[in-house]
Design an enzyme around this catalytic site. Sequence first.
Site, short mmCIF file in Angstrom:
data_model
loop_
_atom_site.label_atom_id
_atom_site.label_comp_id
_atom_site.label_asym_id
_atom_site.label_seq_id
_atom_site.Cartn_x
_atom_site.Cartn_y
_atom_site.Cartn_z
N HIS A 24 0.84 -1.20 0.00
CA HIS A 24 0.00 0.00 0.00
C HIS A 24 0.88 1.25 0.00
O HIS A 24 0.69 2.19 0.79
CB HIS A 24 -0.98 -0.02 1.17
CG HIS A 24 -2.06 -1.05 1.01
ND1 HIS A 24 -3.26 -0.78 0.39
CD2 HIS A 24 -2.10 -2.37 1.35
CE1 HIS A 24 -4.00 -1.89 0.36
NE2 HIS A 24 -3.31 -2.86 0.94
N TYR A 54 4.03 -4.46 9.97
CA TYR A 54 3.92 -3.00 9.86
C TYR A 54 5.07 -2.32 10.60
O TYR A 54 5.59 -1.30 10.14
CB TYR A 54 2.59 -2.51 10.44
CG TYR A 54 1.35 -2.95 9.70
CD1 TYR A 54 1.41 -3.67 8.51
CD2 TYR A 54 0.09 -2.66 10.20
CE1 TYR A 54 0.27 -4.07 7.85
CE2 TYR A 54 -1.07 -3.05 9.55
CZ TYR A 54 -0.96 -3.77 8.37
OH TYR A 54 -2.11 -4.18 7.72
#
Length: 314
Positions: A37, A305
């Site tokens: 992303h 992440y």
Amino acid sequence: MLIAPAALAQDAASTAEQTIATMTKIFGDHPGKRANHAKGVVVEGSFTPSKDAKTLSKASVFAGAAVPVTVRFSDATGLPQIPDGAPEANPHGLSVKFKPADGAEMDIVTNSLKFFPVATGEEFRDLLVAITRSGPDAPKPTPVEQFMAAHPAAPKALATARTPSSFARQTYHGVNAFVLVDAVGKRNAFRYRIVPVAGEEILSADDAKAKGPNYLVEEMPARLAKEPVSFRVLAQIAQPGDATKDATIPWPEERRLVDLGTLTLTKAVPDSETAEKALLFMPNNLPDGVEVSDDPLIDARVQAYAISFGRRSQ
């Protein structure tokens, strides 16, 4: 034989490292960008909770007053220049950071898939590895074809990805289960669903291909300059027997949907690229009144992440 928690944590960290490394192998190294992303746009607004929200959770974000939010919309892949209308740009993402006055922040991380292709971090890593081994010269069936055959939920999940006319005209799903806890300790497992007030508007493959390469990330700031964009934040409430630890299994559509409140976006940030570099949305960044479930993907995402952010901020 029981496995020590320290060993489990070490395995999870190793899997996350391998996942990010494999993403980099697939998409290339793009300093300062997310491993996945990578392309997106950051906007701001507020969340106004519904009356029903505070009956399900004691979290301050649901207490009554409007809460400032920062939101990032994004395309899939680690390619910062991917055309917004490309099939590979699906699923799109919507992440929200709630900033209540008491400092009890909450993050939501959703995407436009109705459910997730795999159930664990290890399976997600294995899918990525299979992709790296499935080039044009790979013998048939390719490793990724073999993976899809062995994990039938994966192609079904990916088939739910669709390209919208605007980030403001797509529904986003929280594929992981979380738990709402009320003031007396009653617990309800749930999944998020974030629905555009203006309704979904999905493009055909030909219409998406004809769009400009940055039509989604450019359209959102232009839209906000004219008028606010609103979403309803819903909680799909689990019933006994609904799987909370397997993100590949969607719950029946007849499950109760509770309106938690309205997300109203009002402006784009002045410098989205700088803002998104500093932003970290973590699924386990939760206040008192919202908890993680037994879904192993939540920790897998947190681990990955964190590694991606560490590399992005270097």
